[in-house]
Design an enzyme around this catalytic site. Structure first.
Site, PDB file in Angstrom:
ATOM      1  N   TYR A  97       0.813  -1.351   0.137  1.00  0.00           N
ATOM      2  CA  TYR A  97      -0.073  -0.117  -0.089  1.00  0.00           C
ATOM      3  C   TYR A  97       0.824   1.111  -0.021  1.00  0.00           C
ATOM      4  CZ  TYR A  97       0.849  -0.934   5.058  1.00  0.00           C
ATOM      5  OH  TYR A  97       1.477  -1.194   6.186  1.00  0.00           O
ATOM      6  N   LYS A  98       2.123   1.119   0.161  1.00  0.00           N
ATOM      7  CA  LYS A  98       2.992   2.223  -0.183  1.00  0.00           C
ATOM      8  C   LYS A  98       3.237   2.764  -1.208  1.00  0.00           C
ATOM      9  CE  LYS A  98       5.050   1.303   4.327  1.00  0.00           C
ATOM     10  NZ  LYS A  98       4.298   2.215   5.512  1.00  0.00           N
TER      11      LYS A  98
HETATM   12  C1  LIG Z   1       9.416  -0.696   7.742  1.00  0.00           C
HETATM   13  C2  LIG Z   1       8.074  -0.991   7.934  1.00  0.00           C
HETATM   14  N1  LIG Z   1       7.664  -2.489   8.142  1.00  0.00           N
HETATM   15  C3  LIG Z   1       6.348  -2.834   8.246  1.00  0.00           C
HETATM   16  C4  LIG Z   1       5.402  -1.965   8.140  1.00  0.00           C
HETATM   17  C5  LIG Z   1       4.027  -2.100   8.467  1.00  0.00           C
HETATM   18  O1  LIG Z   1       3.657  -3.561   8.556  1.00  0.00           O
HETATM   19  P1  LIG Z   1       2.152  -3.914   8.035  1.00  0.00           P
HETATM   20  O2  LIG Z   1       1.881  -4.113   6.534  1.00  0.00           O
HETATM   21  O3  LIG Z   1       1.825  -5.387   8.688  1.00  0.00           O
HETATM   22  O4  LIG Z   1       1.268  -3.117   8.645  1.00  0.00           O
HETATM   23  C6  LIG Z   1       5.642  -0.573   7.679  1.00  0.00           C
HETATM   24  C7  LIG Z   1       4.374   0.415   7.805  1.00  0.00           C
HETATM   25  O5  LIG Z   1       4.644   1.726   7.816  1.00  0.00           O
HETATM   26  C8  LIG Z   1       6.960  -0.159   7.727  1.00  0.00           C
HETATM   27  O6  LIG Z   1       7.361   1.196   7.397  1.00  0.00           O
END
Ligand SMILES: Cc1ncc(COP(=O)(O)O)c(C=O)c1O
Length: 417
Positions: free
Chosen positions: A229-230
């Site tokens: 989603y990023k």
């Molecule tokens: C480095 C990193 N890992 C993991 C996540 C989030 O993980 P998830 O998809 O389980 O919410 C983020 C969310 O901002 C992140 O920046």
């Protein structure tokens, strides 16, 4: 020169850079409000214009009309690996090594336990004390269940620490780009150091997938996880991805043994037998509306090479840093100035960073705040232009010079910062 003259000169240069960019035209593939400069694609990517029609089709035709038949007719069953291969192209993974599934948190859990099982008899996992919290929490929890000990070592010290731990080391688990500072770590060097002592390397690509040539295969990575989603623009709650290098797949035993990772799921056998290849990293029924929205979102990358995307990203972040300098904005950068050491964001430090971000948002420049003092601005090169970067720098200057951040309404915090 006055600020206005400087801004005009910078804008003229930025306009030329946009016209010459290999990504010129990709901004038109996104639906964004005209009055917004969106610098938060490292938190929630913008809406690719191709997505709504696909989601409508999935809802009304594939689901509404074709019903259960779509599992075969529309190949819903193969969607997770089909979309996985699209993500794989962007992160330098040959087909058959990436599956779109679960969340980054869950995939990290699977990866850490799977890595421990690939390296029996070794008991240490190294990870970054400054990791995104879920990486710390999940690594700690998975390691505890696998009988592994987590040691927190900053990535800048990783190579020396790896040599020191030696053959007790099972895994190093790092983010390729720091979520707060935007610093880019050396994936090939840390991976090579891990391999030199017989350990594995797992990489969190949340802040690098879709903005750079990550080069998982070329860098020798063993495992990787990342968000949909990023920068990949899959939409809120889009499924994440998990990479398992081909050479490990036959022996990769992940702990979440759901029926969709079974070798013969429709034989409904009582005992688990992992599927061959990357399919064994699947768990249960995926959120197909989201998987297929991500597939549609990734069409924005068609015809673009990860190297071109990286070049455009560095050019835009460089333009922003140069514009801050030229306009006399005197805030410490948390992000390295050297292009080869930064991801696709620029983070600035300010004691009232939260309020500065709110004041910028009120002007239509959307970034975010990260504890304790970070103004975090993400530059998704597919839809943030050089001209946007210059305008954003001017907004930062005006918010600071006018002390707009001191207005009381900018101190109020919502649930999500
Ligand atoms: C480095 C990193 N890992 C993991 C996540 C989030 O993980 P998830 O998809 O389980 O919410 C983020 C969310 O901002 C992140 O920046």
């Amino acid at each position: 020169m006055t600020t206005l003259h400087t801004h005009d000169a910078l804008t003229a240069r930025a306009t030329e850079a946009d016209a010459a960019s290999p990504l010129r035209g990709t901004r038109a593939l996104f639906t964004l409000p005209d009055d917004v400069i969106y610098l938060d694609g490292n938190s929630l990517g913008a809406l690719p214009s191709a997505v709504p029609a696909v989601v409508q089709d999935v809802m009304h035709r594939q689901w509404g009309e074709r019903l259960i038949r779509s599992w075969n007719e529309a190949d819903w069953w193969g969607a997770q690996t089909r979309v996985g291969d699209l993500v794989g192209r962007l992160v330098g993974a040959a087909p058959g090594q990436v599956v779109v599934t679960d969340s980054t948190s869950v995939n990290l859990f699977k990866a850490v336990i799977g890595a421990g099982r690939l390296r029996p008899g070794r008991r240490v996992v190294l990870t970054d004390p400054d990791s995104f919290p879920t990486d710390l929490y999940m690594t700690q929890s998975a390691a505890g269940l696998a009988g592994l000990e987590v040691r927190r070592v900053h990535p800048r010290d990783a190579v020396a620490a790896i040599a020191e731990v030696g053959d007790a080391l099972a895994l190093v688990s790092y983010s390729s780009v720091d979520y707060r500072t935007g610093e880019l770590w050396d994936l090939p060097a840390i991976t090579e150091a891990a391999h030199a002592v017989g350990a594995l390397a797992c990489w969190d690509l949340c802040h690098s997938a879709g903005v750079m040539d990550v080069g998982l295969d070329a860098g020798g990575a063993d495992l990787a996880v990342g968000c949909g989603y990023k920068y990949l623009n899959g939409g809120p709650g889009a499924p994440a991805f998990l990479y398992v290098a081909s050479r490990h797949q036959d022996d990769f035993e992940q702990p979440l043994t759901g029926w969709q990772g079974h070798a013969r799921p429709f034989e409904m056998r009582p005992d688990y037998e992992p599927a061959p290849g990357i399919n064994r990293a699947r768990v249960g029924t995926p959120p197909l509306l989201s998987v297929l929205a991500l597939e549609a979102a990734l069409t924005a990358y068609e015809g673009l090479s990860p190297a071109d995307v990286r070049a455009a990203s560095l050019s835009v972040t460089g333009t922003f840093i140069d514009a801050l300098d030229a306009l006399g904005v005197d805030l410490p950068l948390a992000t390295p100035r050297e292009p080869e050491r930064r991801g696709s964001q620029v983070s600035l430090r300010h004691p009232q960073a939260f309020a500065v971000v709110q004041a910028l948002i009120a002007r239509g420049v959307i970034g975010d705040f990260r504890e304790p003092d970070i103004i975090r601005l993400g530059f998704a090169p597919l839809y943030v232009t050089h001209v946007d970067a210059v305008s954003a720098a001017l907004h930062v200057k005006e918010v600071l010079d006018g002390r707009e951040f001191e207005r009381p309404e900018f101190a109020e915090r919502g649930a999500v910062t």
